[in-house]
Motif scaffolding. Sequence first.
Motif, mmCIF file in Angstrom:
data_model
loop_
_atom_site.group_PDB
_atom_site.id
_atom_site.type_symbol
_atom_site.label_atom_id
_atom_site.label_comp_id
_atom_site.label_asym_id
_atom_site.label_seq_id
_atom_site.Cartn_x
_atom_site.Cartn_y
_atom_site.Cartn_z
ATOM 1 N N LEU A 167 -54.180 40.197 21.909
ATOM 2 C CA LEU A 167 -55.585 39.835 21.733
ATOM 3 C C LEU A 167 -55.753 38.460 21.104
ATOM 4 O O LEU A 167 -56.832 37.855 21.190
ATOM 5 C CB LEU A 167 -56.282 40.884 20.851
ATOM 6 C CG LEU A 167 -56.439 42.284 21.464
ATOM 7 C CD1 LEU A 167 -57.132 43.204 20.472
ATOM 8 C CD2 LEU A 167 -57.231 42.214 22.764
ATOM 9 N N TRP B 156 -46.344 38.094 26.533
ATOM 10 C CA TRP B 156 -47.027 39.387 26.486
ATOM 11 C C TRP B 156 -47.010 40.060 27.853
ATOM 12 O O TRP B 156 -46.757 41.268 27.959
ATOM 13 C CB TRP B 156 -48.473 39.207 26.022
ATOM 14 C CG TRP B 156 -49.164 40.514 25.752
ATOM 15 C CD1 TRP B 156 -49.263 41.161 24.563
ATOM 16 C CD2 TRP B 156 -49.853 41.343 26.715
ATOM 17 N NE1 TRP B 156 -49.966 42.342 24.721
ATOM 18 C CE2 TRP B 156 -50.328 42.476 26.016
ATOM 19 C CE3 TRP B 156 -50.102 41.220 28.077
ATOM 20 C CZ2 TRP B 156 -51.048 43.477 26.651
ATOM 21 C CZ3 TRP B 156 -50.804 42.242 28.717
ATOM 22 C CH2 TRP B 156 -51.275 43.351 28.011
ATOM 23 N N TRP C 104 -51.034 44.773 20.473
ATOM 24 C CA TRP C 104 -52.314 44.211 20.054
ATOM 25 C C TRP C 104 -52.233 42.724 19.745
ATOM 26 O O TRP C 104 -53.269 42.055 19.662
ATOM 27 C CB TRP C 104 -52.839 44.969 18.829
ATOM 28 C CG TRP C 104 -53.246 46.371 19.164
ATOM 29 C CD1 TRP C 104 -52.486 47.492 19.065
ATOM 30 C CD2 TRP C 104 -54.511 46.789 19.694
ATOM 31 N NE1 TRP C 104 -53.200 48.598 19.479
ATOM 32 C CE2 TRP C 104 -54.439 48.193 19.874
ATOM 33 C CE3 TRP C 104 -55.686 46.119 20.027
ATOM 34 C CZ2 TRP C 104 -55.511 48.928 20.379
ATOM 35 C CZ3 TRP C 104 -56.754 46.856 20.522
ATOM 36 C CH2 TRP C 104 -56.656 48.233 20.694
#
Length: 341
Positions: free
Chosen positions: A81, A109, A78
Motif C-alpha cells: 500500500l 511486491w 500490506w
Amino acid sequence: MAWGGRHDQDRDGVAEPRRPQTRLRSLADRLRDDPGLWRRGVVLALCCVLLALLMALHAHIPNAVGNLGSLTETFLPWFGLLVPVLLLLALLRRSATAVIATLLPALVWANAFGGLVTDKAGAGGDLTVVSHNVNADNPDPEGTAGTVTASGADVVALVELKASMVPAYERALADAYPYHSVQGTVGVWSKHPVGDSRPVDIRLGWTRAMRATVASPRGDVAVYVAHLPSVRVKLKAGFTASQRDASADELGEAIAREPNRRVILLGDLNGTMNDRALRAVTSQMRSTQGAAGDGMGFSWPAAFPMARIDQILVKGVEPVASWSLPRTPSDHLPIAARVTL
C-alpha cells in the motif's frame, strides 16, 4: 479534427492539426528546460529503494530484537500500500526520478504477492475441508456449526474449544458429521470414519494439537489439527512469539515423522506463510490458499481481516480450491479448501 485544440497554419492560411511529432518535441523541450524533474524527489526515490529492499530481503531482518523479522513478515503484503502513496507524492513533487523509482517496490511486491490476487480455483476434488477458530467465548455455537455445515465440507476442524461448549458443538454437528474426536481444545468432525486419534505434544503442558486418520473413499488421510500459542505485540518486548515458535517446531517434527504420505493440517497457526518462525511446518507443506485460492484469503481479525493466520496446509495431496466462509460470532473467519487425493 483538432489535436488537443492547437493548430498550425499551412501556406494557404488554413489551420491544420498539430502533429503528434510536434507534441513529442514539445514534451522533450519541457524535460530539457526543467532539469529539476530529475533533480527533485531524491529522498522519495531513496524511500522507494528502501521499501523494495525491505520487501525483497525481509528474511534478513533479525529477530534478535523483539522478533522484528517475524512481525514484518506477518504483515508483509500490506507494505504494497505504500507504493501508490509514494507514487502520488512523486507526482505532486513533479519528480521524474521518484516516479520511475516507484517501479522498484511495485515489481518486488508483484513478484512476491501478485500471484495471490488472481483466482486460481479449479473444479473437482475428492475432499472438502474446513478449519475454524470458533473463539472460546463464542455465544452462538449452534449458528457457528450451521455455517461450517452449510459449506458441505467432508471434514471440519475446530480449535479453541472450551470444554463446557464441546457438547453444544457435538449436538449441532451430529447429523452432518457422525464421526468426531476432540482432544483438549481442538477437534475434528467427519462424514467418513475417524480412527487412530491422539494428542500431539507441542510443548504447552495441555493439548492444543491432535492427529487423526480419516478413512475417505479414496484412501486414508492423516489429518492434523493445531492451535499454536498466541503472539503479542508489546511496547517493550516487541513481537513476543517464542512459545509459538517452539510449538511450531514440535508440530513440524510430528508431521515429518507421519508415516501416511497424505497429510492435511488445519488450524490457527498464529502466523502467516511468510513468517520464518513457522518454517518447520511450512517448508514441508503447501498452502491451499497460495496454490488454489482467490485473493489473499486473510482470516483475522474477522471484522477487518489483515493477515491469514488460519491455515490449511497439505502434503501429498493436490489443492483444487481455497476460500473463506461467511463470518460467525468468532473473531476469526472460517476457511475452506477442496483437494484431490
